[in-house]
Design a protein around this motif. Structure first.
Motif, mmCIF file in Angstrom:
data_model
loop_
_atom_site.group_PDB
_atom_site.id
_atom_site.type_symbol
_atom_site.label_atom_id
_atom_site.label_comp_id
_atom_site.label_asym_id
_atom_site.label_seq_id
_atom_site.Cartn_x
_atom_site.Cartn_y
_atom_site.Cartn_z
ATOM 1 N N ILE A 42 0.856 -1.122 -0.019
ATOM 2 C CA ILE A 42 -0.129 0.174 -0.106
ATOM 3 C C ILE A 42 0.885 1.257 -0.093
ATOM 4 O O ILE A 42 0.547 2.110 -0.568
ATOM 5 N N MET A 43 1.902 1.317 0.700
ATOM 6 C CA MET A 43 2.845 2.278 1.062
ATOM 7 C C MET A 43 3.759 2.516 -0.499
ATOM 8 O O MET A 43 3.734 3.740 -0.595
ATOM 9 N N ALA A 44 3.947 1.550 -1.059
ATOM 10 C CA ALA A 44 4.583 1.858 -2.473
ATOM 11 C C ALA A 44 3.503 2.489 -3.531
ATOM 12 O O ALA A 44 4.108 3.041 -4.486
ATOM 13 N N PHE A 45 2.333 2.545 -3.318
ATOM 14 C CA PHE A 45 1.617 3.431 -3.818
ATOM 15 C C PHE A 45 1.348 4.880 -3.629
ATOM 16 O O PHE A 45 0.735 5.822 -3.967
ATOM 17 N N ASN A 46 2.160 5.097 -2.519
ATOM 18 C CA ASN A 46 2.393 6.445 -1.857
ATOM 19 C C ASN A 46 0.909 6.750 -1.090
ATOM 20 O O ASN A 46 0.506 7.949 -1.082
ATOM 21 N N VAL A 47 0.241 5.825 -0.693
ATOM 22 C CA VAL A 47 -1.117 6.077 0.078
ATOM 23 C C VAL A 47 -0.861 6.204 1.459
ATOM 24 O O VAL A 47 -0.454 5.182 1.910
ATOM 25 N N MET A 48 -1.403 7.199 1.884
ATOM 26 C CA MET A 48 -1.172 7.377 3.485
ATOM 27 C C MET A 48 -2.458 7.124 4.146
ATOM 28 O O MET A 48 -2.680 7.005 5.284
ATOM 29 N N THR A 50 -6.211 4.933 3.894
ATOM 30 C CA THR A 50 -7.181 4.171 3.044
ATOM 31 C C THR A 50 -8.853 4.204 3.669
ATOM 32 O O THR A 50 -8.962 4.843 4.512
ATOM 33 N N PRO A 51 -9.594 3.660 2.748
ATOM 34 C CA PRO A 51 -9.135 2.894 1.474
ATOM 35 C C PRO A 51 -8.896 3.841 0.375
ATOM 36 O O PRO A 51 -9.201 4.818 0.237
ATOM 37 N N ALA A 52 -8.122 3.042 -0.428
ATOM 38 C CA ALA A 52 -7.861 3.522 -1.764
ATOM 39 C C ALA A 52 -8.121 2.749 -3.150
ATOM 40 O O ALA A 52 -8.150 1.488 -2.861
ATOM 41 N N VAL A 53 -8.514 3.237 -4.316
ATOM 42 C CA VAL A 53 -8.710 2.468 -5.345
ATOM 43 C C VAL A 53 -7.669 2.682 -6.577
ATOM 44 O O VAL A 53 -7.339 4.136 -6.719
ATOM 45 N N ALA A 54 -6.919 1.848 -6.973
ATOM 46 C CA ALA A 54 -5.947 1.955 -7.983
ATOM 47 C C ALA A 54 -6.472 1.522 -9.253
ATOM 48 O O ALA A 54 -7.150 0.193 -9.296
ATOM 49 N N ILE A 55 -6.478 1.956 -10.304
ATOM 50 C CA ILE A 55 -6.901 1.672 -11.677
ATOM 51 C C ILE A 55 -5.600 1.650 -12.645
ATOM 52 O O ILE A 55 -4.884 2.663 -13.018
ATOM 53 N N ASP A 56 -5.299 0.426 -13.004
ATOM 54 C CA ASP A 56 -4.265 0.112 -13.895
ATOM 55 C C ASP A 56 -3.122 0.914 -13.254
ATOM 56 O O ASP A 56 -2.069 1.431 -14.022
ATOM 57 N N GLY A 57 -2.482 0.595 -12.045
ATOM 58 C CA GLY A 57 -1.492 1.074 -11.225
ATOM 59 C C GLY A 57 -1.500 2.465 -10.845
ATOM 60 O O GLY A 57 -0.500 2.762 -10.270
ATOM 61 N N GLN A 58 -2.522 3.387 -11.214
ATOM 62 C CA GLN A 58 -2.540 4.697 -10.919
ATOM 63 C C GLN A 58 -3.656 4.870 -9.763
ATOM 64 O O GLN A 58 -4.925 4.446 -9.715
ATOM 65 N N VAL A 59 -3.390 5.587 -8.403
ATOM 66 C CA VAL A 59 -4.338 5.700 -7.343
ATOM 67 C C VAL A 59 -5.211 6.907 -7.891
ATOM 68 O O VAL A 59 -4.846 8.157 -8.355
ATOM 69 N N LYS A 60 -6.712 6.578 -8.082
ATOM 70 C CA LYS A 60 -7.478 7.428 -8.415
ATOM 71 C C LYS A 60 -8.440 7.863 -7.398
ATOM 72 O O LYS A 60 -8.903 9.153 -7.209
ATOM 73 N N ILE A 61 -8.547 7.215 -6.207
ATOM 74 C CA ILE A 61 -9.461 7.601 -5.015
ATOM 75 C C ILE A 61 -8.497 7.144 -3.935
ATOM 76 O O ILE A 61 -8.174 5.892 -3.717
ATOM 77 N N ALA A 62 -8.589 8.047 -2.649
ATOM 78 C CA ALA A 62 -7.758 7.657 -1.391
ATOM 79 C C ALA A 62 -8.386 8.321 -0.530
ATOM 80 O O ALA A 62 -8.933 9.341 -0.453
ATOM 81 N N GLY A 63 -8.599 7.771 0.611
ATOM 82 C CA GLY A 63 -8.709 8.146 1.922
ATOM 83 C C GLY A 63 -10.291 8.232 2.573
ATOM 84 O O GLY A 63 -10.973 8.676 3.274
ATOM 85 N N ARG A 64 -11.176 7.659 1.444
ATOM 86 C CA ARG A 64 -12.605 7.596 1.435
ATOM 87 C C ARG A 64 -13.061 6.548 0.630
ATOM 88 O O ARG A 64 -12.715 5.922 -0.144
ATOM 89 N N VAL A 65 -14.306 6.032 1.043
ATOM 90 C CA VAL A 65 -15.339 5.060 0.367
ATOM 91 C C VAL A 65 -15.954 6.008 -0.995
ATOM 92 O O VAL A 65 -16.625 6.816 -0.510
#
Length: 76
Positions: A42-48, A50-65
Motif C-alpha cells: 500500500i505504501m508503495a502506492f504513496n497512499v497514506m 485508506t481505503p484507496a482505489v488504483a486503476i491500472d496502477g494509478q491511485v484514483k481515489i484515496a482516504g474515502r469510500v
C-alpha cells in the motif's frame, strides 16, 4: 483493466471492495479486481489513508469510500 483496492481490511475497505465489484458488474466491464492488504505494498502506492482505489496502477481515489457514481465516472 486491473482495479486494486488498497486497505488493511477495515469495514471501509470492505465497503469499497463491495462498491467496486457492484459497479464493475453493472457496467459489464472485463476487469481484474485485487485486494491489496499488505502495508508495504500500500505504501508503495504513496497512499497514506485508506481505503484507496488504483486503476491500472494509478491511485484514483484515496482516504474515502467512493460512491458508485464516482466510480462509474472513472471506469466508464
Amino acid at each position: 483493466m486491473k482495479i486494486q483496492i488498497l486497505g488493511t481490511g477495515c469495514p471501509k475497505c470492505e465497503k469499497t471492495a463491495k462498491v467496486v465489484r457492484e459497479v464493475v458488474e453493472e457496467l459489464g466491464l472485463d476487469a481484474e479486481i485485487e485486494k491489496v492488504t499488505d502495508l508495504n505494498e500500500i505504501m508503495a502506492f504513496n497512499v497514506m489513508m485508506t481505503p484507496a482505489v488504483a486503476i491500472d496502477g494509478q491511485v484514483k481515489i484515496a482516504g474515502r469510500v467512493p460512491s458508485a457514481r464516482a466510480l462509474k465516472k472513472l471506469l466508464d
